[in-house]
Structure formats: C-alpha cells, structure tokens
Design a protein around this motif. Structure first.
Motif, short mmCIF file in Angstrom:
data_model
loop_
_atom_site.label_atom_id
_atom_site.label_comp_id
_atom_site.label_asym_id
_atom_site.label_seq_id
_atom_site.Cartn_x
_atom_site.Cartn_y
_atom_site.Cartn_z
N LEU A 115 2.88 -8.49 -7.08
CA LEU A 115 3.42 -9.36 -6.04
C LEU A 115 3.21 -10.81 -6.44
CD1 LEU A 115 1.95 -7.40 -3.00
CD2 LEU A 115 4.29 -7.31 -3.88
N THR A 116 4.29 -11.56 -6.50
CA THR A 116 4.26 -12.96 -6.89
C THR A 116 4.30 -13.85 -5.66
OG1 THR A 116 5.44 -12.40 -8.92
CG2 THR A 116 5.41 -14.72 -8.30
N SER A 117 3.39 -14.80 -5.58
CA SER A 117 3.39 -15.74 -4.44
C SER A 117 4.75 -16.40 -4.30
CB SER A 117 2.32 -16.82 -4.65
OG SER A 117 1.05 -16.24 -4.72
N GLY A 118 5.20 -16.50 -3.06
CA GLY A 118 6.47 -17.16 -2.77
C GLY A 118 7.68 -16.24 -2.78
N VAL A 119 7.48 -14.97 -3.09
CA VAL A 119 8.58 -14.02 -3.12
C VAL A 119 8.64 -13.28 -1.78
CG1 VAL A 119 9.41 -11.88 -4.22
CG2 VAL A 119 8.48 -13.74 -5.61
N GLY A 120 9.83 -12.97 -1.33
CA GLY A 120 10.00 -12.21 -0.11
C GLY A 120 10.98 -11.08 -0.32
N PHE A 121 10.94 -10.09 0.57
CA PHE A 121 11.90 -9.00 0.49
C PHE A 121 12.11 -8.38 1.86
CE2 PHE A 121 7.74 -7.35 -0.73
CZ PHE A 121 7.59 -6.21 0.04
N ILE A 122 13.19 -7.63 1.97
CA ILE A 122 13.55 -6.93 3.19
C ILE A 122 13.48 -5.44 2.89
CG2 ILE A 122 15.41 -6.50 4.85
CD1 ILE A 122 16.47 -9.31 4.14
N SER A 123 12.96 -4.66 3.83
CA SER A 123 12.81 -3.23 3.61
C SER A 123 13.24 -2.45 4.85
CB SER A 123 11.34 -2.92 3.30
OG SER A 123 11.14 -1.53 3.17
N PRO A 124 13.81 -1.28 4.64
CA PRO A 124 14.10 -0.40 5.78
C PRO A 124 12.81 0.22 6.29
CG PRO A 124 14.64 0.70 3.73
CD PRO A 124 14.24 -0.70 3.37
N SER A 125 12.88 0.98 7.37
CA SER A 125 11.69 1.61 7.93
C SER A 125 11.11 2.60 6.93
CB SER A 125 12.01 2.29 9.26
OG SER A 125 12.98 3.29 9.06
N LEU A 126 9.77 2.68 6.92
CA LEU A 126 9.09 3.57 6.00
C LEU A 126 7.63 3.72 6.39
CD1 LEU A 126 7.20 1.55 4.06
CD2 LEU A 126 9.40 1.11 3.02
N SER A 127 6.99 4.74 5.82
CA SER A 127 5.54 4.93 5.94
C SER A 127 4.94 4.68 4.58
CB SER A 127 5.21 6.36 6.38
OG SER A 127 5.60 6.56 7.72
N ASP A 128 3.82 3.96 4.55
CA ASP A 128 3.16 3.69 3.28
C ASP A 128 1.67 3.50 3.46
OD1 ASP A 128 3.15 1.16 4.48
OD2 ASP A 128 3.82 0.10 2.71
N ALA A 129 0.98 3.44 2.33
CA ALA A 129 -0.44 3.11 2.25
C ALA A 129 -0.59 2.26 1.00
CB ALA A 129 -1.28 4.39 2.16
N ALA A 130 -1.64 1.43 0.93
CA ALA A 130 -1.76 0.53 -0.21
C ALA A 130 -3.21 0.24 -0.57
CB ALA A 130 -1.04 -0.78 0.09
N VAL A 131 -3.41 -0.13 -1.84
CA VAL A 131 -4.72 -0.53 -2.35
C VAL A 131 -4.53 -1.78 -3.19
CG1 VAL A 131 -6.69 0.14 -3.80
CG2 VAL A 131 -5.47 1.89 -2.49
N ASN A 132 -5.37 -2.78 -2.97
CA ASN A 132 -5.37 -3.97 -3.82
C ASN A 132 -6.17 -3.61 -5.07
OD1 ASN A 132 -5.77 -6.39 -5.15
ND2 ASN A 132 -6.26 -7.55 -3.30
N THR A 133 -5.47 -3.36 -6.18
CA THR A 133 -6.13 -2.96 -7.42
C THR A 133 -6.38 -4.14 -8.35
OG1 THR A 133 -3.98 -2.41 -8.39
CG2 THR A 133 -5.24 -0.61 -7.35
N GLY A 134 -6.00 -5.33 -7.94
CA GLY A 134 -6.19 -6.51 -8.78
C GLY A 134 -7.51 -7.20 -8.49
N ASN A 135 -7.64 -8.41 -9.04
CA ASN A 135 -8.87 -9.17 -8.83
C ASN A 135 -8.64 -10.43 -8.02
OD1 ASN A 135 -7.51 -10.66 -10.70
ND2 ASN A 135 -8.98 -10.36 -12.36
N THR A 136 -7.50 -10.47 -7.27
CA THR A 136 -7.20 -11.61 -6.40
C THR A 136 -6.95 -11.11 -4.98
OG1 THR A 136 -4.82 -11.48 -6.85
CG2 THR A 136 -6.12 -12.93 -8.28
N THR A 137 -7.14 -11.99 -4.02
CA THR A 137 -6.83 -11.67 -2.62
C THR A 137 -5.31 -11.68 -2.45
OG1 THR A 137 -8.88 -12.66 -1.86
CG2 THR A 137 -7.12 -12.45 -0.23
N ILE A 138 -4.80 -10.67 -1.77
CA ILE A 138 -3.38 -10.59 -1.47
C ILE A 138 -3.19 -10.90 0.01
CG2 ILE A 138 -1.38 -9.05 -1.31
CD1 ILE A 138 -2.55 -7.51 -3.71
N LYS A 139 -2.25 -11.79 0.29
CA LYS A 139 -1.97 -12.16 1.67
C LYS A 139 -0.46 -12.06 1.89
CE LYS A 139 -4.59 -15.18 3.62
NZ LYS A 139 -5.26 -16.37 4.15
N LEU A 140 -0.05 -11.23 2.86
CA LEU A 140 1.36 -10.98 3.13
C LEU A 140 1.71 -11.32 4.57
CD1 LEU A 140 1.54 -7.41 1.53
CD2 LEU A 140 2.10 -9.57 0.43
#
Length: 150
Positions: A115-140
């Motif tokens: 995920l690159t800072s400043g990028v955006g996207f549109i998504s249809p409805s969905l179910s998901d789960a996620a893990v931050n596997t990097g070494n930086t804080t992710i903020k969405l």
C-alpha cells in the motif's frame, strides 16, 4: 447604447445556480435520516451487523462520521497487528500511511499488498481479514457505503 447581454447571461446563471442549490438543500433536508433508520435500510447480501468493523472490538478504529448511509473511519494497524474477518459494503479506501499487508478475502487466496501513501481505490462489498506484515504503521481512511439492495 451599451450591450448588456453578458450581464444578463451572468445574472441568469446566478439565479439558476441559486435555484439548484435551494433544491439540493431541500432534497438533503428531506432525506436526512437517523443512524437507526439507516441501519434498518442496510439490507446487503451477506451483511451481518455483527461483522461491521466499526462495532467489533477492534483496536485502532476511529469512526469519523456515520450519516446518510456512509460510515467514514480511520483504521490504524501497527506492525504485526491484525484484524479478523469483517464485512465491508461497497467502499472506498485512501492510504494515509502505507506499508505491507497480507489480506485474506473470503473465498480467495491470501494477497500480499504493498500500500502506497496517497493511493486510493474503490471496492465492491466483500468480507476480509488482514495482517500488517511490514515494519511501518498502516493508516487507512475508509468510507463504507450502505445502500439498500433490491
């Protein structure tokens, strides 16, 4: 005699814009609904209110607004943080702070996303789960859009 055509043209445009603005304000006033009314309208496929990320016991979720069928919130994942299965209706995502994330989409293989800072996207409805596997804080910044389905 002076040509007043440009003056009258500008006047007509201003009057037309004002009338359109008043109509829009009336529309907004008549469609202003409470959160409870919007919740009742959330008849989406597979929608389970208990899987709404903003009401689950998840750290790092800050709801900024919830009105007229749009819920806006910021999700923050520190390195190693995860969020379990949850549901999004149609939604937008804007990456405030980027990083590496593994995302599990229902019915699909795990996806590693950069995920690159400043990028955006549109998504249809969905179910998901996620893990931050990097070494930086992710903020969405996310906007979940709840629209009644027929």
């Amino acid at each position: 005699m002076k040509n007043y055509f440009p003056f009258f043209l500008i006047l007509l445009i201003l009057v037309g814009c004002n009338q359109q603005s008043e109509t829009m304000n009336q529309d907004v006033a008549t469609t202003d609904t409470t959160a409870e009314e919007v919740s009742e309208q959330r008849t989406l496929p597979d929608y389970d209110p208990a899987m709404d990320l903003t009401i689950m016991d998840v750290e790092g979720i800050e709801v900024l607004g919830d009105t007229l069928g749009v819920k806006m919130y910021i999700g923050t994942l520190q390195p190693g943080d995860s969020v379990g299965w949850h549901f999004h209706p149609d939604h937008t995502v804007y990456v405030i702070e980027g990083g590496t994330m593994e995302v599990y989409f229902k019915g699909m293989e795990k996806q590693t996303m950069e995920l690159t800072s400043g990028v955006g996207f549109i998504s249809p409805s969905l179910s998901d789960a996620a893990v931050n596997t990097g070494n930086t804080t992710i903020k969405l910044l996310t906007h979940d859009i709840y629209r009644p389905r027929e």
